[in-house]
Motif scaffolding. Structure first.
Motif, PDB file in Angstrom:
ATOM      1  N   ARG A 103      30.477  40.217  40.045  1.00 23.98           N
ATOM      2  CA  ARG A 103      31.629  39.895  39.201  1.00 23.98           C
ATOM      3  C   ARG A 103      32.369  41.157  38.770  1.00 23.98           C
ATOM      4  O   ARG A 103      31.795  42.237  38.717  1.00 23.98           O
ATOM      5  CB  ARG A 103      31.172  39.124  37.975  1.00 23.98           C
ATOM      6  N   GLY A 104      33.652  40.987  38.465  1.00 20.65           N
ATOM      7  CA  GLY A 104      34.454  42.083  37.954  1.00 20.65           C
ATOM      8  C   GLY A 104      34.898  43.086  39.008  1.00 20.65           C
ATOM      9  O   GLY A 104      35.352  44.180  38.668  1.00 20.65           O
ATOM     10  N   GLN A 105      34.780  42.729  40.273  1.00 22.85           N
ATOM     11  CA  GLN A 105      35.146  43.648  41.352  1.00 22.85           C
ATOM     12  C   GLN A 105      36.274  43.102  42.231  1.00 22.85           C
ATOM     13  O   GLN A 105      36.544  43.636  43.302  1.00 22.85           O
ATOM     14  CB  GLN A 105      33.914  43.940  42.204  1.00 22.85           C
ATOM     15  N   ALA A 138      37.551  35.717  32.575  1.00 25.25           N
ATOM     16  CA  ALA A 138      37.636  36.311  33.914  1.00 25.25           C
ATOM     17  C   ALA A 138      38.149  35.283  34.922  1.00 25.25           C
ATOM     18  O   ALA A 138      39.039  35.582  35.726  1.00 25.25           O
ATOM     19  CB  ALA A 138      36.278  36.858  34.341  1.00 25.25           C
ATOM     20  N   ARG A 141      41.873  34.530  34.253  1.00 26.28           N
ATOM     21  CA  ARG A 141      42.731  35.602  34.773  1.00 26.28           C
ATOM     22  C   ARG A 141      42.851  35.516  36.289  1.00 26.28           C
ATOM     23  O   ARG A 141      43.931  35.691  36.856  1.00 26.28           O
ATOM     24  CB  ARG A 141      42.153  36.970  34.386  1.00 26.28           C
ATOM     25  N   THR A 142      41.726  35.236  36.951  1.00 26.21           N
ATOM     26  CA  THR A 142      41.729  35.120  38.411  1.00 26.21           C
ATOM     27  C   THR A 142      42.621  33.974  38.854  1.00 26.21           C
ATOM     28  O   THR A 142      43.423  34.113  39.782  1.00 26.21           O
ATOM     29  CB  THR A 142      40.292  34.925  38.936  1.00 26.21           C
TER      30      THR A 142
END
Length: 179
Positions: A103-105, A138, A141-142
């Motif tokens: 996650r977060g990449q 997250a 936002r995606t």
């Protein structure tokens, strides 16, 4: 099957059972990715389910489950699904679950874009929907980065382990999709 320069989506095989077991055996993760109560499974049960899927594939209107892996070395990142297809009204839902370390990449954005391409181009859908907990910033936002529009909030719809949480719904129409 489908790929960007970083991630690839492909159908799971029985040999993927250990990775899928690892992904879906976390009771906390299960609370935010599935609407059913958590039931512990053994990796052998996951393998048996995958073997059954290979020997008895679902019909063309059933859910499409695809693994997410890196293009560079095939590292398992998670899973993705196009589910709840309505062929008459030509819409479906998207879902992704990534391992915490993935996650977060930006992998989620790549996966959502690939699922949109599959849904709009290969399934000729006109609308895609995505639901997530309101607290999942997250994923929200995606979704917005991929062109989805927030269409509403279902108050106290999903159990999150501590109580009932709001679920937000996003939609993307084919005419608004940017490939």
């Amino acid at each position: 099957m489908f790929a960007t320069d970083r991630v690839r989506l492909r159908p799971p095989t029985p040999d993927d059972a250990p990775d899928l077991f690892r992904l879906h055996s976390d009771p906390e993760l299960h609370l935010i990715t599935d609407g059913d109560p958590f039931v512990p499974h053994h990796v052998g049960q996951v393998r048996a389910r995958l073997e059954k899927r290979v020997s008895d594939p679902a019909d063309g209107d059933g859910p499409v489950s695809l693994l997410v892996e890196t293009v560079a070395d095939g590292t398992f990142l998670g899973s993705s699904t196009l589910w709840g297809m309505n062929v008459f009204n030509r819409y479906a839902h998207l879902g992704i679950t990534l391992l915490p370390e993935a996650r977060g990449q930006g992998y989620g954005t790549d996966v959502i874009r690939l699922l949109c391409r599959y849904g709009f181009r290969n399934r000729n859908l006109r609308r895609l929907e995505l639901e997530t907990l309101a607290s999942n910033t997250a994923m929200r936002r995606t979704a917005e980065k991929c062109g989805f529009v927030h269409e509403g909030t279902h108050r106290e719809r999903e159990y999150d382990g501590d109580g009932f949480a709001d679920m937000v719904v996003y939609g993307l129409l084919r005419r608004d999709w940017t490939p």
